[in-house]
Design a protein around this motif. Structure first.
Motif, PDB file in Angstrom:
ATOM      1  N   ALA A 181      35.711  13.108  69.927  1.00 32.10           N
ATOM      2  CA  ALA A 181      34.548  13.055  69.038  1.00 32.10           C
ATOM      3  C   ALA A 181      34.759  13.908  67.794  1.00 32.10           C
ATOM      4  O   ALA A 181      34.256  13.585  66.708  1.00 32.10           O
ATOM      5  CB  ALA A 181      33.305  13.521  69.788  1.00 32.10           C
ATOM      6  N   ASP A 182      35.495  15.009  67.923  1.00 31.34           N
ATOM      7  CA  ASP A 182      35.756  15.864  66.765  1.00 31.34           C
ATOM      8  C   ASP A 182      36.665  15.158  65.758  1.00 31.34           C
ATOM      9  O   ASP A 182      36.434  15.221  64.543  1.00 31.34           O
ATOM     10  CB  ASP A 182      36.409  17.179  67.214  1.00 31.34           C
ATOM     11  CG  ASP A 182      35.513  17.993  68.129  1.00 31.34           C
ATOM     12  OD1 ASP A 182      34.308  18.113  67.813  1.00 31.34           O
ATOM     13  OD2 ASP A 182      36.019  18.483  69.159  1.00 31.34           O
ATOM     14  N   PHE A 183      37.684  14.484  66.269  1.00 27.96           N
ATOM     15  CA  PHE A 183      38.575  13.734  65.377  1.00 27.96           C
ATOM     16  C   PHE A 183      37.821  12.587  64.714  1.00 27.96           C
ATOM     17  O   PHE A 183      37.993  12.314  63.523  1.00 27.96           O
ATOM     18  CB  PHE A 183      39.785  13.203  66.147  1.00 27.96           C
ATOM     19  CG  PHE A 183      40.737  14.266  66.613  1.00 27.96           C
ATOM     20  CD1 PHE A 183      41.558  14.930  65.713  1.00 27.96           C
ATOM     21  CD2 PHE A 183      40.810  14.618  67.958  1.00 27.96           C
ATOM     22  CE1 PHE A 183      42.443  15.919  66.137  1.00 27.96           C
ATOM     23  CE2 PHE A 183      41.683  15.597  68.391  1.00 27.96           C
ATOM     24  CZ  PHE A 183      42.504  16.256  67.479  1.00 27.96           C
ATOM     25  N   ARG A 184      36.968  11.905  65.499  1.00 24.12           N
ATOM     26  CA  ARG A 184      36.208  10.796  64.924  1.00 24.12           C
ATOM     27  C   ARG A 184      35.220  11.299  63.873  1.00 24.12           C
ATOM     28  O   ARG A 184      34.937  10.602  62.889  1.00 24.12           O
ATOM     29  CB  ARG A 184      35.496  10.019  66.028  1.00 24.12           C
ATOM     30  CG  ARG A 184      36.442   9.152  66.871  1.00 24.12           C
ATOM     31  CD  ARG A 184      35.673   8.121  67.682  1.00 24.12           C
ATOM     32  NE  ARG A 184      34.908   8.749  68.759  1.00 24.12           N
ATOM     33  CZ  ARG A 184      35.364   8.917  69.998  1.00 24.12           C
ATOM     34  NH1 ARG A 184      36.595   8.517  70.311  1.00 24.12           N
ATOM     35  NH2 ARG A 184      34.606   9.469  70.926  1.00 24.12           N
ATOM     36  N   ALA A 185      34.690  12.497  64.063  1.00 22.33           N
ATOM     37  CA  ALA A 185      33.784  13.073  63.065  1.00 22.33           C
ATOM     38  C   ALA A 185      34.531  13.305  61.747  1.00 22.33           C
ATOM     39  O   ALA A 185      33.974  13.100  60.649  1.00 22.33           O
ATOM     40  CB  ALA A 185      33.197  14.392  63.573  1.00 22.33           C
TER      41      ALA A 185
END
Length: 322
Positions: free
Chosen positions: A75-79
Motif C-alpha cells: 500500500a505504501d508503494f501504491r500510494a
C-alpha cells in the motif's frame, strides 16, 4: 561524474537517515564503477530514488532509514505511484522510476543490507501504446507520386520514388530499404523480396510490379557505379543514402502537399499496414509482412482502422448526424 554523484547525494541527505544515505552512496559508486553507468544515467537514477525517498519522508512523517524501507507495505508503494499520477507525471516516467527503485532494493538485498519482500508484487503502471499514425490512401499515393518533383536531377527523382514505393508498397522500414544491396534490388517482374529485419530475422514480402520498375528506372539513371555488394540507393555525391535525407524529402512533401505533421517515412509503413487491414487483410498475414515478433504489436492497427470506420459512420449515417 563525481560532481553529479555528490550533488545527488547532498539532495538525498535531506530525505534519508544516515544509514540509508550511506547505502545510497555505495549504490551510486557501484553504478558508476561496476555497471559503468554514464553520468546522465547516474543522475537520472538518483533523481528517481530521491523523489521516492522524498515522498516517503512526507508519507511516514520522518526521513526514512533502511528499517523503514524494509517495513514498507504494498500500500505504501501504491500510494507513491498514486501521488505521481495526481501530479500528472507520465506513465513512462513512473515506470522508469519504479524500475530504479526496484533496482536499488535488489542491490540492497544482494548486499545483505536490506530486503523488502512486497515490492516485487507491485505492478508497473500499464503504458499507453501509441496508435500508429497512418496517412489516408490519397495522401500516401500523392506522397509517392509527388516526391520526384522535389528534385531537378532525374536520377534523384527516380531514386526517391523507388524508396517511398518500398516503404508504402512493401511495408519496409526505412533502414530495411536503405540497407538493400544492388544484388538484392527488386527487378521488373519479381514478385517477392527477402528482407532482413530487426533481430536479423528474414521475411518475405510481395512486390507490386511498380516497385521493380521504379528501382530499374533509378538504376539505369544513377550516375554512380553500383557494384553488386554495394548500397543500392546512393546520395548526391555517391555515398549510401542516409535516412535523414529521406526524412528531409518527406518533410518537404508535407509543406508542398499540406500533409499532417505525422507524415514521416515510417508513417508510410504504418499506412501500408492500415490500408491492408481496412481492405480486409488478415491480421496474421500483416504481422508476417511487417516482420513483427508479436501479434500484439500488429493489433495496434485495428485501433486505427476502427477509428476510421467510426469517422466514416459519423459522417455518413443519417441518424449519426441528428
Amino acid at each position: 561524474m563525481a560532481r553529479a554523484a555528490g550533488v545527488a547525494g547532498a539532495a538525498l541527505g535531506r530525505a534519508a537517515a544516515p544509514d540509508l544515505l550511506a547505502a545510497v552512496e555505495t549504490w551510486q559508486a557501484w553504478l558508476r564503477n561496476e555497471k559503468r553507468a554514464s553520468a546522465h544515467t547516474l543522475v537520472a537514477y538518483t533523481a528517481d530514488l530521491d523523489g521516492f525517498l522524498a515522498f516517503l519522508a512526507g508519507h511516514l512523517g520522518q526521513a526514512p532509514g533502511l528499517a523503514d524501507l524494509a517495513a514498507l507495505r504494498a500500500a505504501d508503494f501504491r500510494a507513491w505511484l498514486a501521488a505521481r499520477a495526481r501530479r500528472g507525471l507520465a506513465k513512462s516516467s513512473t515506470a522508469r522510476a519504479l524500475s530504479t527503485v526496484r533496482g536499488f532494493f535488489r542491490w540492497t538485498a544482494r548486499q545483505g543490507v536490506m530486503e523488502n519482500a512486497v515490492l516485487p508484487t507491485v505492478r508497473t503502471p500499464k503504458l499507453d501504446r501509441p496508435v500508429p499514425k497512418a496517412l489516408t490512401a490519397a495522401d500516401a499515393r500523392d506522397a509517392v507520386e509527388s516526391v520526384g518533383e522535389l528534385s531537378d536531377e532525374p536520377w534523384i527523382a527516380l531514386r526517391d520514388t523507388a524508396v517511398l514505393l518500398l516503404l508504402y508498397g512493401a511495408g519496409l522500414r526505412i533502414s530495411e530499404a536503405l540497407e538493400l544491396t544492388v544484388r538484392e534490388a527488386p527487378k521488373p517482374g519479381q514478385d517477392g523480396l527477402t528482407v532482413l529485419g530487426k533481430g536479423r530475422k528474414q521475411r518475405q514480402v510481395p512486390l507490386l510490379p511498380a516497385i521493380g520498375e521504379a528501382v530499374a528506372a533509378y538504376r539505369a539513371a544513377c550516375p554512380w557505379p553500383l557494384p553488386e555488394e554495394g548500397a543500392l540507393f546512393r546520395a548526391r555525391r555517391g555515398g549510401p543514402l542516409s535516412p535523414r535525407e529521406v526524412q528531409r524529402r518527406v518533410q518537404l512533401l508535407r509543406g508542398r502537399l499540406g500533409l499532417p505533421a505525422s507524415a514521416t517515412p515510417h508513417a508510410l509503413r504504418h499506412s501500408f499496414a492500415t490500408h491492408l487491414l481496412g481492405a480486409g487483410g488478415d491480421l496474421r498475414a500483416i504481422q508476417e509482412l511487417l516482420g513483427h515478433a508479436s501479434l500484439s504489436t500488429t493489433q495496434r492497427y485495428t485501433a486505427v482502422d476502427s477509428r476510421r470506420l467510426l469517422d466514416v459512420y459519423a459522417a455518413a449515417h443519417p441518424r449519426a448526424r441528428d
